[in-house]
Design an enzyme around this catalytic site. Structure first.
Site, short mmCIF file in Angstrom:
data_model
loop_
_atom_site.label_atom_id
_atom_site.label_comp_id
_atom_site.label_asym_id
_atom_site.label_seq_id
_atom_site.Cartn_x
_atom_site.Cartn_y
_atom_site.Cartn_z
N ASP A 1 -74.65 34.37 -35.45
CA ASP A 1 -74.13 33.31 -34.56
C ASP A 1 -72.99 33.93 -33.77
O ASP A 1 -71.83 33.55 -33.91
CB ASP A 1 -73.65 32.10 -35.37
N ALA A 2 -73.35 34.90 -32.94
CA ALA A 2 -72.36 35.79 -32.33
C ALA A 2 -71.75 35.26 -31.05
O ALA A 2 -71.27 36.03 -30.23
CB ALA A 2 -73.00 37.15 -32.08
#
Length: 224
Positions: free
Chosen positions: A150-151
């Site tokens: 979940d960058a």
């Protein structure tokens, strides 16, 4: 709040720290892929290699689940300070993601974030036959690396000098193609800073854009 063994979480004597608490009711909120226990495991593992919050407590009582972590003395990349300096923040985002991918060891990572796993979790209401056909035509996996999962910009923390400090929200961490992170990290600049900055993520990471993988992993993100 009790720990998994029923005892309260304790701080070392003489030390007080700001703490963050994540709380999820049962059943888990819509869109949550893994429980907070999964995130606690990943944080504990990643902490040996890269700056992440320290897990202080994780538990559940049959009605809800919680995760308690230390705070890190840094600001989210979407703090108003960094929204006002998007080029600095986005450069740090790319550098931070490259550091994460270069540092976390694939060989000892217990988790994957593969295309096959993610396609199996496609939300039916979001995937028409054309979308499913496009997902079936997956590009070859490059790398692989240990991906954040979940960058987006909110999950990168920055020091006040504009350098990256840490990553947070690692509940999906696992081995995958680096473009699974890169495609989402760059698109998050549109959501948080506006158009015109995506290229800075790729430049800071040290790659040229890969349109095929960018399109594929953004589509996969949208339906899982």
């Amino acid at each position: 709040m009790p720990g998994e063994d029923g005892a309260p979480a304790r701080e070392p004597a003489g030390r007080e720290r700001t703490r963050y608490v994540k709380w999820l009711p049962f059943p888990a909120e819509a869109g949550v892929i893994a429980g907070l226990g999964h995130e606690a495991e990943r944080l504990r593992w990643a902490a040996a290699y890269t700056p992440v919050p320290q897990v202080l407590d994780h538990g559940q009582d049959g009605q809800a689940e919680w995760l308690v972590t230390t705070a890190i003395e840094a600001r989210s990349a979407v703090d108003p300070r960094w929204i006002a300096e998007p080029s600095t923040a986005i450069h740090a985002l790319g550098v931070a993601l490259r550091a994460l991918h270069d540092t976390l060891p694939v060989s000892s990572c217990p988790w994957t974030w593969s295309i096959e796993e993610r396609v199996a979790r496609v939300i039916p209401a979001k995937a028409d036959p054309d979308t499913l056909a496009r997902l079936a035509d997956a590009p070859d996996v490059l790398g692989p690396v240990v991906c954040h999962g979940d960058a987006g910009a909110p999950n990168t923390l920055l020091h006040d000098d504009g350098t990256w400090a840490a990553h947070v929200d690692l509940g999906r961490l696992g081995v995958a193609d680096p473009w699974a992170d890169l495609a989402v990290a760059a698109r998050s600049t549109l959501w948080n800073y506006g158009p015109g900055y995506e290229h800075l993520v790729y430049e800071a990471y040290g790659v040229d854009p890969d349109p095929e993988r960018i399109a594929y992993y953004r589509l996969l993100w949208d339906v899982t």
